[in-house]
Design a protein around this motif. Structure first.
Motif, PDB file in Angstrom:
ATOM      1  N   ALA A 145      62.408  52.848   5.134  1.00 37.21           N
ATOM      2  CA  ALA A 145      63.293  51.970   5.908  1.00 37.21           C
ATOM      3  C   ALA A 145      64.499  52.729   6.440  1.00 37.21           C
ATOM      4  CB  ALA A 145      63.742  50.790   5.044  1.00 37.21           C
ATOM      5  N   ILE A 146      65.052  53.626   5.635  1.00 36.65           N
ATOM      6  CA  ILE A 146      66.200  54.420   6.083  1.00 36.65           C
ATOM      7  C   ILE A 146      65.777  55.381   7.184  1.00 36.65           C
ATOM      8  CG2 ILE A 146      67.804  56.245   5.377  1.00 36.65           C
ATOM      9  CD1 ILE A 146      67.912  54.830   2.616  1.00 36.65           C
ATOM     10  N   GLU A 147      64.651  56.063   6.996  1.00 36.95           N
ATOM     11  CA  GLU A 147      64.185  57.013   7.999  1.00 36.95           C
ATOM     12  C   GLU A 147      63.841  56.328   9.316  1.00 36.95           C
ATOM     13  OE1 GLU A 147      60.945  58.952   6.054  1.00 36.95           O
ATOM     14  OE2 GLU A 147      62.239  60.371   4.963  1.00 36.95           O
ATOM     15  N   ALA A 148      63.400  55.068   9.233  1.00 34.83           N
ATOM     16  CA  ALA A 148      63.061  54.319  10.452  1.00 34.83           C
ATOM     17  C   ALA A 148      64.299  53.731  11.110  1.00 34.83           C
ATOM     18  CB  ALA A 148      62.071  53.211  10.120  1.00 34.83           C
ATOM     19  N   GLY A 149      65.454  53.851  10.472  1.00 38.86           N
ATOM     20  CA  GLY A 149      66.676  53.305  11.035  1.00 38.86           C
ATOM     21  C   GLY A 149      66.833  51.813  10.841  1.00 38.86           C
ATOM     22  N   CYS A 150      66.041  51.232   9.935  1.00 41.19           N
ATOM     23  CA  CYS A 150      66.121  49.790   9.685  1.00 41.19           C
ATOM     24  C   CYS A 150      67.372  49.416   8.902  1.00 41.19           C
ATOM     25  CB  CYS A 150      64.894  49.319   8.910  1.00 41.19           C
ATOM     26  SG  CYS A 150      63.345  49.485   9.805  1.00 41.19           S
ATOM     27  N   ILE A 151      67.810  50.295   8.023  1.00 35.17           N
ATOM     28  CA  ILE A 151      69.019  50.067   7.237  1.00 35.17           C
ATOM     29  C   ILE A 151      69.830  51.356   7.233  1.00 35.17           C
ATOM     30  CG2 ILE A 151      67.906  48.343   5.773  1.00 35.17           C
ATOM     31  CD1 ILE A 151      67.800  50.452   3.543  1.00 35.17           C
ATOM     32  N   PRO A 152      71.127  51.256   6.999  1.00 34.77           N
ATOM     33  CA  PRO A 152      71.938  52.472   6.939  1.00 34.77           C
ATOM     34  C   PRO A 152      71.525  53.329   5.747  1.00 34.77           C
ATOM     35  CG  PRO A 152      73.305  50.495   7.123  1.00 34.77           C
ATOM     36  CD  PRO A 152      71.922  50.037   6.817  1.00 34.77           C
ATOM     37  N   PRO A 153      71.799  54.635   5.790  1.00 39.57           N
ATOM     38  CA  PRO A 153      71.497  55.505   4.644  1.00 39.57           C
ATOM     39  C   PRO A 153      72.187  54.992   3.380  1.00 39.57           C
ATOM     40  CG  PRO A 153      72.029  56.815   6.570  1.00 39.57           C
ATOM     41  CD  PRO A 153      72.342  55.390   6.939  1.00 39.57           C
ATOM     42  N   ARG A 154      71.424  54.926   2.304  1.00 42.76           N
ATOM     43  CA  ARG A 154      71.945  54.452   1.023  1.00 42.76           C
ATOM     44  C   ARG A 154      71.488  55.397  -0.081  1.00 42.76           C
ATOM     45  NH1 ARG A 154      73.446  49.014   1.504  1.00 42.76           N
ATOM     46  NH2 ARG A 154      74.589  49.479  -0.407  1.00 42.76           N
ATOM     47  N   HIS A 200      73.372  45.660   5.446  1.00 39.20           N
ATOM     48  CA  HIS A 200      74.595  45.450   6.233  1.00 39.20           C
ATOM     49  C   HIS A 200      74.320  44.512   7.396  1.00 39.20           C
ATOM     50  CE1 HIS A 200      76.752  49.368   4.790  1.00 39.20           C
ATOM     51  NE2 HIS A 200      76.447  48.546   3.815  1.00 39.20           N
ATOM     52  N   HIS A 201      73.555  43.468   7.110  1.00 37.92           N
ATOM     53  CA  HIS A 201      73.139  42.531   8.151  1.00 37.92           C
ATOM     54  C   HIS A 201      73.541  41.131   7.705  1.00 37.92           C
ATOM     55  CE1 HIS A 201      70.228  40.582  11.003  1.00 37.92           C
ATOM     56  NE2 HIS A 201      70.524  41.640  11.705  1.00 37.92           N
ATOM     57  N   PRO A 202      74.065  40.292   8.583  1.00 37.62           N
ATOM     58  CA  PRO A 202      74.536  38.977   8.160  1.00 37.62           C
ATOM     59  C   PRO A 202      73.428  38.032   7.715  1.00 37.62           C
ATOM     60  CG  PRO A 202      74.636  39.170  10.554  1.00 37.62           C
ATOM     61  CD  PRO A 202      74.328  40.543  10.022  1.00 37.62           C
ATOM     62  N   THR A 203      72.206  38.291   8.127  1.00 43.00           N
ATOM     63  CA  THR A 203      71.075  37.448   7.739  1.00 43.00           C
ATOM     64  C   THR A 203      69.929  38.352   7.293  1.00 43.00           C
ATOM     65  OG1 THR A 203      70.239  37.411  10.013  1.00 43.00           O
ATOM     66  CG2 THR A 203      71.672  35.588   9.319  1.00 43.00           C
ATOM     67  N   PRO A 204      68.975  37.829   6.508  1.00 40.25           N
ATOM     68  CA  PRO A 204      67.844  38.656   6.081  1.00 40.25           C
ATOM     69  C   PRO A 204      67.073  39.232   7.260  1.00 40.25           C
ATOM     70  CG  PRO A 204      67.956  36.643   4.800  1.00 40.25           C
ATOM     71  CD  PRO A 204      68.966  36.503   5.902  1.00 40.25           C
ATOM     72  N   GLY A 205      66.579  40.440   7.080  1.00 44.18           N
ATOM     73  CA  GLY A 205      65.756  41.067   8.101  1.00 44.18           C
ATOM     74  C   GLY A 205      66.281  42.410   8.517  1.00 44.18           C
ATOM     75  N   CYS A 206      65.537  43.100   9.347  1.00 42.87           N
ATOM     76  CA  CYS A 206      65.909  44.429   9.841  1.00 42.87           C
ATOM     77  C   CYS A 206      67.118  44.337  10.762  1.00 42.87           C
ATOM     78  CB  CYS A 206      64.712  45.015  10.593  1.00 42.87           C
ATOM     79  SG  CYS A 206      65.050  46.595  11.402  1.00 42.87           S
ATOM     80  N   MET A 207      68.056  45.313  10.667  1.00 41.48           N
ATOM     81  CA  MET A 207      69.252  45.269  11.494  1.00 41.48           C
ATOM     82  C   MET A 207      68.943  45.493  12.963  1.00 41.48           C
ATOM     83  SD  MET A 207      71.414  48.717  10.615  1.00 41.48           S
ATOM     84  CE  MET A 207      70.922  50.341  11.195  1.00 41.48           C
ATOM     85  N   HIS A 208      67.740  46.027  13.274  1.00 36.25           N
ATOM     86  CA  HIS A 208      67.345  46.164  14.679  1.00 36.25           C
ATOM     87  C   HIS A 208      67.335  44.817  15.393  1.00 36.25           C
ATOM     88  CE1 HIS A 208      65.006  50.078  13.577  1.00 36.25           C
ATOM     89  NE2 HIS A 208      66.269  50.315  13.831  1.00 36.25           N
ATOM     90  N   LYS A 209      67.081  43.748  14.626  1.00 34.58           N
ATOM     91  CA  LYS A 209      66.924  42.447  15.252  1.00 34.58           C
ATOM     92  C   LYS A 209      68.234  41.898  15.783  1.00 34.58           C
ATOM     93  CE  LYS A 209      62.957  41.252  12.377  1.00 34.58           C
ATOM     94  NZ  LYS A 209      62.431  40.359  11.319  1.00 34.58           N
ATOM     95  N   GLY A 210      69.337  42.466  15.284  1.00 31.42           N
ATOM     96  CA  GLY A 210      70.630  41.991  15.768  1.00 31.42           C
ATOM     97  C   GLY A 210      71.132  42.766  16.958  1.00 31.42           C
ATOM     98  N   GLN A 211      70.355  43.747  17.408  1.00 31.13           N
ATOM     99  CA  GLN A 211      70.791  44.606  18.518  1.00 31.13           C
ATOM    100  C   GLN A 211      70.301  44.070  19.853  1.00 31.13           C
ATOM    101  OE1 GLN A 211      69.312  48.479  17.455  1.00 31.13           O
ATOM    102  NE2 GLN A 211      70.760  48.714  15.769  1.00 31.13           N
TER     103      GLN A 211
END
Length: 211
Positions: A145-154, A200-211
């Motif tokens: 998920a991190i490598e795909a850019g779905c979530i920030p590096p953790r 780091h997303h206000p709702t469940p799911g990949c952060m890409h969806k908020g872009q």
């Protein structure tokens, strides 16, 4: 040489059949009667093998329980992996895998083995060693998920521990709850909120969806 190979294969198949029968019989009895109330003689009778055959393959009742528990953990790992791969987005896959791990852990026979009997039969240290495969799947899913850019590096280890440990604790709480259905629904809601926070997303799911 070909004959020797055939003999070895036949011996191996007989060994697998015997150990498989003993593990299956032991699991049935551990689920129905509990670890403490189950005897080696009962396991042998259920499996249709002698005590000598049992002790040829297992040191004691704790040994066969360890095999039962390990088999359940492998089955859970398969379910988690399938849930992850069923989603196109890696973070959605992580969320699905976490939910399925919690739900599958509460299947009655799995719950009896993993949540009720295992702590007393194995102890936490042995349980953690056997559970390492499922936790490693968490790490891999986070990495993807991190490598795909779905979530920030953790940092992987604490986040994997947070998710896996939290799911295990929720499963214990749900198993003891007077209303397990409500407890499960509440736990899934909180799990989704935790996953959203990790992303780091206000709702469940990949952060890409908020872009």
């Amino acid at each position: 040489m070909a004959g020797n190979t055939g003999v070895r294969r036949s011996q191996h198949e007989r060994t697998r059949a015997t150990t498989g029968a003993l593990v299956a019989a032991a699991r049935e009895l551990f689920v129905s009667d509990g670890f403490s109330a189950t005897s080696v003689d009962e396991i042998c009778a259920r499996a249709g093998v002698t005590r000598g055959a049992f002790y040829h393959h297992f040191t004691n009742k704790e040994h066969v329980f360890r095999e039962v528990y390990a088999a359940d953990q492998k089955a859970l790992a398969v379910i988690v992996r399938q849930a992850f791969r069923a989603e196109r987005d890696p973070w959605d896959g992580m969320a699905a895998a976490c939910r399925r791990l919690l739900e599958a852990s509460l299947e009655p026979s799995v719950r009896q083995i993993t949540l009720v009997e295992a702590p007393g039969a194995l102890g936490w240290s042995a349980m953690r060693d056997i559970q390492a495969g499922c936790k490693e799947l968490m790490r891999r899913g986070l990495t993807i998920a991190i490598e795909a850019g779905c979530i920030p590096p953790r940092p992987l280890e604490p986040v994997a521990s947070l998710l896996y440990g939290g799911i295990c604790e929720m499963a214990l709480d749900i198993a003891r709850a007077p209303d397990q259905h409500t407890a499960l629904e509440d736990s899934l809601t909180e799990l989704n909120l935790t996953l959203a926070s990790i992303a780091h997303h206000p709702t469940p799911g990949c952060m890409h969806k908020g872009q």
